[in-house]
Design a protein around this motif. Structure first.
Motif, mmCIF file in Angstrom:
data_model
loop_
_atom_site.group_PDB
_atom_site.id
_atom_site.type_symbol
_atom_site.label_atom_id
_atom_site.label_comp_id
_atom_site.label_asym_id
_atom_site.label_seq_id
_atom_site.Cartn_x
_atom_site.Cartn_y
_atom_site.Cartn_z
ATOM 1 N N ASN B 46 0.858 -1.186 0.000
ATOM 2 C CA ASN B 46 0.000 0.000 0.000
ATOM 3 C C ASN B 46 0.890 1.230 0.000
ATOM 4 O O ASN B 46 1.221 1.769 1.059
ATOM 5 C CB ASN B 46 -0.922 -0.012 1.214
ATOM 6 C CG ASN B 46 -1.871 1.190 1.196
ATOM 7 O OD1 ASN B 46 -1.666 2.155 0.445
ATOM 8 N ND2 ASN B 46 -2.894 1.134 2.026
ATOM 9 N N TYR B 48 0.441 4.286 -0.476
ATOM 10 C CA TYR B 48 -0.110 5.454 0.235
ATOM 11 C C TYR B 48 0.295 5.431 1.701
ATOM 12 O O TYR B 48 0.625 6.466 2.283
ATOM 13 C CB TYR B 48 -1.635 5.450 0.095
ATOM 14 C CG TYR B 48 -2.367 6.567 0.806
ATOM 15 C CD1 TYR B 48 -2.324 7.879 0.344
ATOM 16 C CD2 TYR B 48 -3.149 6.303 1.940
ATOM 17 C CE1 TYR B 48 -3.026 8.895 0.988
ATOM 18 C CE2 TYR B 48 -3.849 7.314 2.588
ATOM 19 C CZ TYR B 48 -3.787 8.613 2.106
ATOM 20 O OH TYR B 48 -4.489 9.610 2.748
ATOM 21 N N GLN B 49 0.277 4.231 2.255
ATOM 22 C CA GLN B 49 0.614 4.087 3.676
ATOM 23 C C GLN B 49 2.096 3.870 3.917
ATOM 24 O O GLN B 49 2.634 4.295 4.921
ATOM 25 C CB GLN B 49 -0.140 2.868 4.257
ATOM 26 C CG GLN B 49 -1.645 3.031 4.330
ATOM 27 C CD GLN B 49 -2.088 3.922 5.482
ATOM 28 O OE1 GLN B 49 -1.378 4.089 6.447
ATOM 29 N NE2 GLN B 49 -3.269 4.511 5.364
ATOM 30 N N ALA B 191 -10.923 4.018 -1.838
ATOM 31 C CA ALA B 191 -11.299 2.698 -2.336
ATOM 32 C C ALA B 191 -12.439 2.154 -1.484
ATOM 33 O O ALA B 191 -12.515 2.413 -0.273
ATOM 34 C CB ALA B 191 -10.090 1.767 -2.289
ATOM 35 N N ASP B 195 -12.425 3.062 2.560
ATOM 36 C CA ASP B 195 -11.168 2.500 3.061
ATOM 37 C C ASP B 195 -10.162 3.645 3.070
ATOM 38 O O ASP B 195 -9.491 3.939 2.083
ATOM 39 C CB ASP B 195 -10.683 1.370 2.147
ATOM 40 C CG ASP B 195 -9.312 0.857 2.588
ATOM 41 O OD1 ASP B 195 -8.740 1.419 3.560
ATOM 42 O OD2 ASP B 195 -8.813 -0.085 1.948
ATOM 43 N N THR B 197 -7.440 4.122 4.041
ATOM 44 C CA THR B 197 -6.016 3.843 3.848
ATOM 45 C C THR B 197 -5.663 3.703 2.375
ATOM 46 O O THR B 197 -4.499 3.527 2.034
ATOM 47 C CB THR B 197 -5.597 2.537 4.566
ATOM 48 O OG1 THR B 197 -6.208 1.424 3.881
ATOM 49 C CG2 THR B 197 -6.034 2.543 6.022
ATOM 50 N N ARG B 198 -6.655 3.792 1.481
ATOM 51 C CA ARG B 198 -6.386 3.638 0.045
ATOM 52 C C ARG B 198 -7.160 4.686 -0.756
ATOM 53 O O ARG B 198 -8.368 4.552 -0.945
ATOM 54 C CB ARG B 198 -6.823 2.245 -0.440
ATOM 55 C CG ARG B 198 -5.999 1.123 0.160
ATOM 56 C CD ARG B 198 -6.491 -0.242 -0.336
ATOM 57 N NE ARG B 198 -5.827 -1.312 0.386
ATOM 58 C CZ ARG B 198 -4.659 -1.833 0.020
ATOM 59 N NH1 ARG B 198 -4.050 -1.427 -1.076
ATOM 60 N NH2 ARG B 198 -4.091 -2.784 0.755
ATOM 61 N N ASN B 200 -8.705 6.657 -3.882
ATOM 62 C CA ASN B 200 -9.138 6.364 -5.244
ATOM 63 C C ASN B 200 -8.432 7.400 -6.136
ATOM 64 O O ASN B 200 -8.803 8.568 -6.163
ATOM 65 C CB ASN B 200 -10.655 6.495 -5.337
ATOM 66 C CG ASN B 200 -11.140 6.415 -6.769
ATOM 67 O OD1 ASN B 200 -10.361 6.251 -7.709
ATOM 68 N ND2 ASN B 200 -12.445 6.545 -6.942
ATOM 69 N N TYR B 201 -7.400 6.944 -6.831
ATOM 70 C CA TYR B 201 -6.537 7.897 -7.553
ATOM 71 C C TYR B 201 -7.289 8.650 -8.647
ATOM 72 O O TYR B 201 -6.990 9.809 -8.917
ATOM 73 C CB TYR B 201 -5.285 7.182 -8.067
ATOM 74 C CG TYR B 201 -4.522 6.570 -6.916
ATOM 75 C CD1 TYR B 201 -3.805 7.379 -6.035
ATOM 76 C CD2 TYR B 201 -4.572 5.197 -6.651
ATOM 77 C CE1 TYR B 201 -3.148 6.849 -4.931
ATOM 78 C CE2 TYR B 201 -3.920 4.662 -5.554
ATOM 79 C CZ TYR B 201 -3.216 5.478 -4.695
ATOM 80 O OH TYR B 201 -2.583 4.957 -3.612
#
Lengths: 513, 513
Positions: B46, B48-49, B191, B195, B197-198, B200-201
């Motif tokens: 991930n 992003y994290q 996402a 979520d 932690t993710r 949506n690009y």
């Protein structure tokens, strides 16, 4: 009821108008407002065809013959707009006994609010309000906005109220054409669609209502009486029906001070060029409109050999479809009338070449047309409604404005309103190439006081001879971004400035004291 | 790849930046433009994290630490906006080997076109462009315009391009509320909707794109990071997710020169007042935004006890929801920061009292707010789409403007741009009654040179003391009808004028020489 034969002298007139004592109290109507007389009468037969009705309005030595009209359901109306203060007296005349010999008076009071009267021609080439207030015409176009469904009509009024436009070109009849003109009208102008001997009163009442809303917004209604984009027969009603219809329009509408008559949209389109007797229509309007609203006739092809003969006495102003701004001075000199660029092309995105100009160029045309000594008119062909609806485009049905020019047009209008336009004269430097509008330099000036020059292209030299012996304040205007930048004062005499960017104007104003 | 431990002195730096010879040719970016470095890297786990990324940009003795971000599909980006001309050098640092130690340079070139840089604070209370050009903030509001379907987003850009507005308040997150806020977003920011932690690009790429379009139109994007009108959980992500998201926003967006940070729409709504740690967010922005964009925090209740403590060092300007214009001078003096009336109520027709003001009053508020020394913001709650569609209202989703105030706001803007606003000071005469805004007299002046006073009501006396010994040009402005009427020059000293109509301003300017 009085016998008409009694009326034959000043004495008789005094006696005649004296009858107002028997009717209701004198009604008040403000100057340039609409005084409406409502008369109940027979609804039998076909009043539109059969009943004659008029009133003579009188104040001192001035008399106006004002036509009346049938408005359906046994109601007859006479509408008059008094142009001077004080008492007016009237008497009606009709072939229907109950409508004839009705008399009364009205007290014409001072105009209120934003009522500056109708517009009139001033200094040969310009337009101002009847009370002498300045009026700078900023037109737009929504041909059949009064024929579409009511919700769009409401939206159009709302949009206009928030727009810079103070004149709109609008047809009486619905329009059938591409690019957003593909629906049946909300109602038809005549009974059974095309029984030209019987108006659909709802249709015309709605038209009046919309014109009145424009009046309240200070917007001139340039009412187009005929046009060729027709599938219902309104462009081919024949001379007799045409005359009846035009007289009906005069009776219904000319009392609204914001009405102008446009005989045609595109009179020279072959389908209507010979089919309609333009001299007949022009002559009726000229002779019979008691309020003498402005009259123009608009061409199709954008070259001067397609102009109607603008020297005709019934034509008050040059109404052109063209963007040959470089001919403006020539045309002004030839006809000695105000010049309206009533169709200069449209900003938008339809496939037709006349309807896909950029917003930048639409705004630019306003500066060219205005500084050439004419008055410009806008149009927008972008779609302004969503995918699931019938196509709505401003130029056709009204609705909403999408293009980016109106804000720039507002800026242009604010700027022009700071100038004594009616005292200014145009000159045009076409830089040897009429084909390229963008390097023409348009200058509107008042010798020794104010010079405003515009050229659309960058890197074009503006040359002026600043007369007098006072310094000039010098401002460069970025017309698209609506910024005015002060520069150092300049000396009188020869002035030169090469534009740095597109859409620049220079503004020189002599300094006092 | 170079060992970072080698870099420890001027020599090392010279050597280090010398490596650009090995990479591609120096790229050019104009001053205040966006220089984007694209780095391919692992898409596993991930990012992003888990992935850290930043670059140090250096020019002479100045260094900026610029965060990078993951943009999906194995692409990492770093965005930097150089604020001075000449060569800048950079090197990256990451916990992912392939992203770390990447170096290069950029040549910062002169700004072109309408690029005047970001805005900055000037003379304590005002805002101008970084290059010293004037900027007069004219805001509007369309909270979730970037969350609605693409066709409406496109329409909003088009509308803004034709509007007078140069700042817009806009949320990152979608909004759930009445009056046109009842649809799911075109995509969700995270996402699986929530979520956290993710990202949506696609959602964020679209947001960037819209901010960039605003940049090109010269419109400031007042980006609202949090708001309470939420049903997806974005208002309750917790401290850790909040911090991650804010840092992500800095990395993605702060290089766009038109970005402002608005921590909240209505920070004090109970649901978010304590749930979000505003000091945490403000401190992150203050410490970590390499471009130091403006930062404000907007209140719910329209009284000053609901303001966030605007003396906090991370707050750059007062961002208020209120129409207590009569308190403007007090607040300016208290906080010594620019004052933005970021929500003054809306013109429109929704049932809520805050959202049904007339267009006349909306326009009037602009004059009150502006002459009180603040900057005004517009909103429009009228429905602007047709019956068969989901409700679209500008304040919520953008689309089209319906209200009639924008044209008047354009006039106000043109007028204010003719004044040296940053040198002027406000004074307010509340006529003993704060409850009635419409008889307050608002005056913005530059002593001895310019006085502009506005009062909404007719029959209110404006009293001024015109200093100096020069005559003053005197103009009465009909702000709704956008007319300026010159009157006779007036002597310095006591000046009195009783307004004749509603919405009048007086404009006095001393005459030179």
């Amino acid at each position: 009821m009085m016998h008409k034969r009694l009326i034959n002298s000043l004495l008789a007139i005094t006696f005649f108008f004296g009858t107002i004592g028997y009717s209701s109290a004198t009604e008040k109507t403000e100057q340039w407002g609409v005084h409406e007389i409502i008369l109940p009468g027979a609804a039998t037969g076909n009043p539109y065809q059969e009943v004659t009705l008029k009133a003579e309005f009188k104040q001192g030595s001035r008399r106006f013959t004002v036509p009346g009209f049938y408005d359906g359901e046994g109601v007859y109306k006479i509408r008059f707009s008094p142009d001077s203060l004080g008492t007016w007296q009237y008497v009606t005349q009709s072939n229907l006994a109950e409508l004839s010999g009705q008399s009364g008076s009205l007290e014409c009071t001072k105009p209120t609010g934003n009522n500056h009267g109708p517009v009139r021609i001033v200094n040969t080439y310009y337009i101002e309000y009847a009370d002498g207030s300045p009026f700078y015409s900023i037109g737009t176009t929504a041909y059949q906005w009064t024929s579409v469904k009511q919700s769009i009509q409401e939206q159009t009024v709302q949009t206009l109220a928030g727009s810079p436009f103070n004149k709109i070109r609008m047809c009486v009849f619905p329009k059938s054409y591409k690019h957003g003109n593909d629906t049946e009208p909300w109602q038809y102008p005549f009974a059974s669609q095309n029984d030209f001997t019987r108006p659909n009163y709802d249709f015309f009442q709605n038209f009046d209502k919309r014109v009145h809303q424009l009046l309240e917004l200070g917007i001139q209604a340039d009412v187009i009486l005929f046009h060729p984009y027709d599938k219902w027969g309104y462009a081919a009603m024949g001379k007799e029906n045409n005359a009846k219809y035009v007289r009906y329009m005069i009776a219904r509408l000319s009392a609204y001070r914001n009405v102008w008559w446009s005989l045609a949209n595109e009179w020279d389109v072959p389908r209507i060029k010979e089919a309609i007797d333009w001299e007949q229509i022009g002559t009726i309007l000229h002779n019979e409109d008691p309020h003498q609203r402005l009259r123009g006739i608009h061409n199709w092809y954008g070259s001067e050999d397609h102009f109607y003969d603008h020297s005709r006495p019934w034509i008050t102003h040059i109404s052109t479809q063209t963007h040959q701004f470089y001919n403006a001075v020539k045309w002004r000199n030839r006809y000695k009338k105000p010049l309206l660029f009533d169709e200069m092309r449209y900003e938008g995105d339809v496939t037709s070449g006349w309807g896909n100009m950029s917003s930048e160029d639409m705004a630019s045309f306003f500066w060219m047309a205005g500084l050439s000594g004419g008055y410009p008119t806008h149009g927008d062909t972008y779609r302004n409604n969503s995918d699931h609806e019938t196509e709505v485009r401003w130029w056709a049905k009204g609705g909403l404005l999408v293009g980016r020019s109106p804000l720039r047009i507002a800026f242009f209008k604010f700027f022009m309103e700071t100038l004594p336009v009616k005292e200014m004269s145009p000159s045009i430097e076409d830089n040897g190439n009429q084909k390229n509008l963008n390097n023409n330099v348009y200058t509107l000036s008042k010798e020794g006081e104010i010079y405003v020059s515009y050229v659309a292209d960058a890197e074009v030299e503006i040359k002026l001879e600043l007369t007098g012996n006072r310094l000039y304040q010098f401002t460069v205007i970025d017309t698209w971004n609506m910024k005015m930048s002060s520069r150092n004062d300049v000396q009188p005499g020869e002035f030169r400035y090469k534009t740095r960017n597109k859409y620049e104007a220079v503004y020189l104003r002599s300094k006092h004291h």
